[in-house]
Scaffold this active site. Sequence first.
Site, PDB file in Angstrom:
ATOM      1  CG  ASP A 121      -2.203   0.835   1.251  1.00  0.00           C
ATOM      2  OD1 ASP A 121      -2.122   1.917   0.896  1.00  0.00           O
ATOM      3  OD2 ASP A 121      -3.218   0.371   1.390  1.00  0.00           O
TER       4      ASP A 121
ATOM      5  N   GLY B 277      -5.232   4.969   2.817  1.00  0.00           N
ATOM      6  CA  GLY B 277      -5.119   4.144   3.668  1.00  0.00           C
ATOM      7  C   GLY B 277      -4.350   4.675   4.916  1.00  0.00           C
TER       8      GLY B 277
ATOM      9  CB  VAL C 161      -0.499  -0.820  -7.206  1.00  0.00           C
ATOM     10  CG1 VAL C 161      -0.544  -1.800  -6.301  1.00  0.00           C
ATOM     11  CG2 VAL C 161      -1.518   0.046  -7.108  1.00  0.00           C
TER      12      VAL C 161
ATOM     13  CE  LYS D  13       0.239   7.419 -13.213  1.00  0.00           C
ATOM     14  NZ  LYS D  13       1.301   8.705 -12.786  1.00  0.00           N
TER      15      LYS D  13
ATOM     16  N   GLY E 285       0.451  -8.338 -13.844  1.00  0.00           N
ATOM     17  CA  GLY E 285       1.807  -9.002 -14.266  1.00  0.00           C
ATOM     18  C   GLY E 285       2.437  -9.772 -13.050  1.00  0.00           C
TER      19      GLY E 285
ATOM     20  CE1 TYR F 274     -13.300   3.426  -7.244  1.00  0.00           C
ATOM     21  CE2 TYR F 274     -15.600   3.478  -7.902  1.00  0.00           C
ATOM     22  CZ  TYR F 274     -14.402   2.893  -7.263  1.00  0.00           C
ATOM     23  OH  TYR F 274     -14.608   1.703  -6.174  1.00  0.00           O
TER      24      TYR F 274
ATOM     25  CE  LYS G  63     -12.043  -0.129  -8.419  1.00  0.00           C
ATOM     26  NZ  LYS G  63     -11.238  -0.940  -7.431  1.00  0.00           N
TER      27      LYS G  63
ATOM     28  CE1 TYR H 158      -2.536  -8.579 -18.234  1.00  0.00           C
ATOM     29  CE2 TYR H 158      -0.963 -10.217 -17.183  1.00  0.00           C
ATOM     30  CZ  TYR H 158      -1.040  -8.931 -17.978  1.00  0.00           C
ATOM     31  OH  TYR H 158      -0.243  -8.244 -18.201  1.00  0.00           O
TER      32      TYR H 158
HETATM   33  P1  NAD Z   1      -9.731   2.606   1.190  1.00  0.00           P
HETATM   34  O1  NAD Z   1      -9.262   3.850   0.579  1.00  0.00           O
HETATM   35  O2  NAD Z   1      -9.686   2.526   2.582  1.00  0.00           O
HETATM   36  O3  NAD Z   1      -8.539   1.399   0.548  1.00  0.00           O
HETATM   37  C1  NAD Z   1      -7.807   1.764  -0.723  1.00  0.00           C
HETATM   38  C2  NAD Z   1      -6.399   1.529  -0.310  1.00  0.00           C
HETATM   39  O4  NAD Z   1      -5.595   1.446  -1.564  1.00  0.00           O
HETATM   40  C3  NAD Z   1      -5.682   2.423   0.684  1.00  0.00           C
HETATM   41  O5  NAD Z   1      -5.122   1.848   1.533  1.00  0.00           O
HETATM   42  C4  NAD Z   1      -4.924   3.231  -0.383  1.00  0.00           C
HETATM   43  O6  NAD Z   1      -3.825   3.940   0.462  1.00  0.00           O
HETATM   44  C5  NAD Z   1      -4.557   2.144  -1.320  1.00  0.00           C
HETATM   45  N1  NAD Z   1      -4.054   2.697  -2.502  1.00  0.00           N
HETATM   46  C6  NAD Z   1      -4.547   3.934  -3.382  1.00  0.00           C
HETATM   47  N2  NAD Z   1      -3.699   4.073  -4.269  1.00  0.00           N
HETATM   48  C7  NAD Z   1      -2.510   3.339  -4.234  1.00  0.00           C
HETATM   49  C8  NAD Z   1      -1.561   3.076  -4.981  1.00  0.00           C
HETATM   50  N3  NAD Z   1      -1.418   3.697  -6.090  1.00  0.00           N
HETATM   51  N4  NAD Z   1      -0.740   2.147  -4.607  1.00  0.00           N
HETATM   52  C9  NAD Z   1      -0.699   1.307  -3.429  1.00  0.00           C
HETATM   53  N5  NAD Z   1      -1.863   1.411  -2.793  1.00  0.00           N
HETATM   54  C10 NAD Z   1      -2.543   2.245  -3.099  1.00  0.00           C
HETATM   55  O7  NAD Z   1     -11.022   1.992   0.207  1.00  0.00           O
HETATM   56  P2  NAD Z   1     -12.008   0.831   0.730  1.00  0.00           P
HETATM   57  O8  NAD Z   1     -13.361   1.301   0.569  1.00  0.00           O
HETATM   58  O9  NAD Z   1     -11.093  -0.172   1.411  1.00  0.00           O
HETATM   59  O10 NAD Z   1     -11.897   0.057  -0.903  1.00  0.00           O
HETATM   60  C11 NAD Z   1     -10.973  -1.295  -1.150  1.00  0.00           C
HETATM   61  C12 NAD Z   1     -11.394  -1.428  -2.606  1.00  0.00           C
HETATM   62  O11 NAD Z   1     -12.886  -1.949  -2.738  1.00  0.00           O
HETATM   63  C13 NAD Z   1     -11.289  -0.603  -3.720  1.00  0.00           C
HETATM   64  O12 NAD Z   1     -10.722  -1.229  -4.747  1.00  0.00           O
HETATM   65  C14 NAD Z   1     -12.623   0.049  -4.011  1.00  0.00           C
HETATM   66  O13 NAD Z   1     -12.684   0.303  -5.273  1.00  0.00           O
HETATM   67  C15 NAD Z   1     -13.497  -1.320  -3.633  1.00  0.00           C
HETATM   68  N6  NAD Z   1     -14.828  -1.091  -3.472  1.00  0.00           N
HETATM   69  C16 NAD Z   1     -14.974  -0.256  -2.051  1.00  0.00           C
HETATM   70  C17 NAD Z   1     -16.195  -0.207  -1.844  1.00  0.00           C
HETATM   71  C18 NAD Z   1     -16.850   0.544  -0.464  1.00  0.00           C
HETATM   72  O14 NAD Z   1     -18.106   0.783  -0.378  1.00  0.00           O
HETATM   73  N7  NAD Z   1     -15.983   0.541   0.394  1.00  0.00           N
HETATM   74  C19 NAD Z   1     -17.346  -0.270  -2.898  1.00  0.00           C
HETATM   75  C20 NAD Z   1     -17.078  -0.547  -4.143  1.00  0.00           C
HETATM   76  C21 NAD Z   1     -15.816  -1.023  -4.107  1.00  0.00           C
END
Ligand code: NAD
Length: 319
Positions: free
Chosen positions: A32, A37, A58, A92, A103, A146, A150, A160
């Site tokens: 992360d 986060g 990432v 990105k 990958g 967004y 996705k 893949y």
């Molecule tokens: P969150 O923001 O708490 O978690 C996302 C994490 O990704 C964070 O810890 C952030 O630091 C990390 N991150 C962002 N860009 C990054 C990068 N470039 N490199 C490395 N880490 C990176 O959000 P969440 O609610 O826990 O969501 C987690 C996943 O679930 C996401 O993929 C989100 O799209 C999906 N999602 C969540 C919800 C929801 O209601 N919470 C709904 C639909 C989808």
Amino acid sequence: MSRILITGGAGFIGSHLADRLLAAGHTVVVLDNLFTGHLRNISHLAGHERFRFIKHDVTEYIYVDGKVDVILHLASLPSPVDYLREPIKTLKVGALGTHKALGLARAHRATFLLASTSEVYGDPQVHPQPESYWGNVNPIGPRGVYDESKRFAEAMTMAYHRYHAIDTRICRIFNTYGPRMRVDDGRVVTNFIAQGLRGHPLTVYDDGSRTRSFCYVSDLVEGMVRLLESGEADPVNLGNPTEMTVLDFAKTVQRLTGGKSEIVFVSPKDERTKDDPHIRQPDVTRARKILRWDPVVGLEDGLQRTIEYFRTVLGADAL
Ligand code: NAD
Ligand code: UDP
């Protein structure tokens, strides 16, 4: 037991997955960049012999020492206020980040699970939303960064799977809530709880008639683990089918946080509500059939647990 890499594992959902997988005996590596986060979500795991944290973006080449059996790809900027503020980072991480994570899966022949979203359905014209619905997304609107990233991530995952024979899963997550959400992430759950606990007005956007269906995080995590174990490559919706208007949700949070706050109707001047889906409810028929999964935590129970967490995080002084 597997060695499991969770991208975005210091976030809300990822940190709960880490807890759950460590408790099941797996080894967990969280990767992360801490953009949305926070280390406090995983600080209780520091020193655990089967846990490791790597601070890394990432979207850059990913290298992980040793074997990787499973990749859970959650890294993203999923909150509307974050992706409206950081549109290019959002694109990105969804596109380049997913390519890098895939990958890595290819290099290790690892199973790959993509955390996708109900936003792939956009402002839906089919209700509730089954996985067979292709969606109604405005690619050039403010939410497009967004949603389209996705959708691209799903397409890349299937490519893949088909071209490189990677074992993949796609989980379409609907609105999920619980402890460890970021207090200032601007989502409706966090806004209303923080406003309610502080005795501030609950800000319902427009007339509050839009609908959402809220799933407690432990139910979601259970579904994601079952999906991982299932071998199902086609997308599976995970969410709680109990749908309600934002206004009714506000009334529930108002009551559970002590009833001191009034409800106000506001129309944000920025693009927060542009292309905001009018209705949203998961059709979970496939999850029921394939995963034998159904959410079990009721809204009030889940909200009480989340409110307790917010009380601790906000601290007595802030209330
Ligand atoms: P969150 O923001 O708490 O978690 C996302 C994490 O990704 C964070 O810890 C952030 O630091 C990390 N991150 C962002 N860009 C990054 C990068 N470039 N490199 C490395 N880490 C990176 O959000 P969440 O609610 O826990 O969501 C987690 C996943 O679930 C996401 O993929 C989100 O799209 C999906 N999602 C969540 C919800 C929801 O209601 N919470 C709904 C639909 C989808
Ligand atoms: N919303 C609201 N008041 C707030 C925050 C959000 O009325 O303070 C509305 C928002 O317009 C949307 C719904 O609540 O219709 C859910 O918004 P959220 O940001 O939680 O996530 P979304 O489901 O839109 O991704």
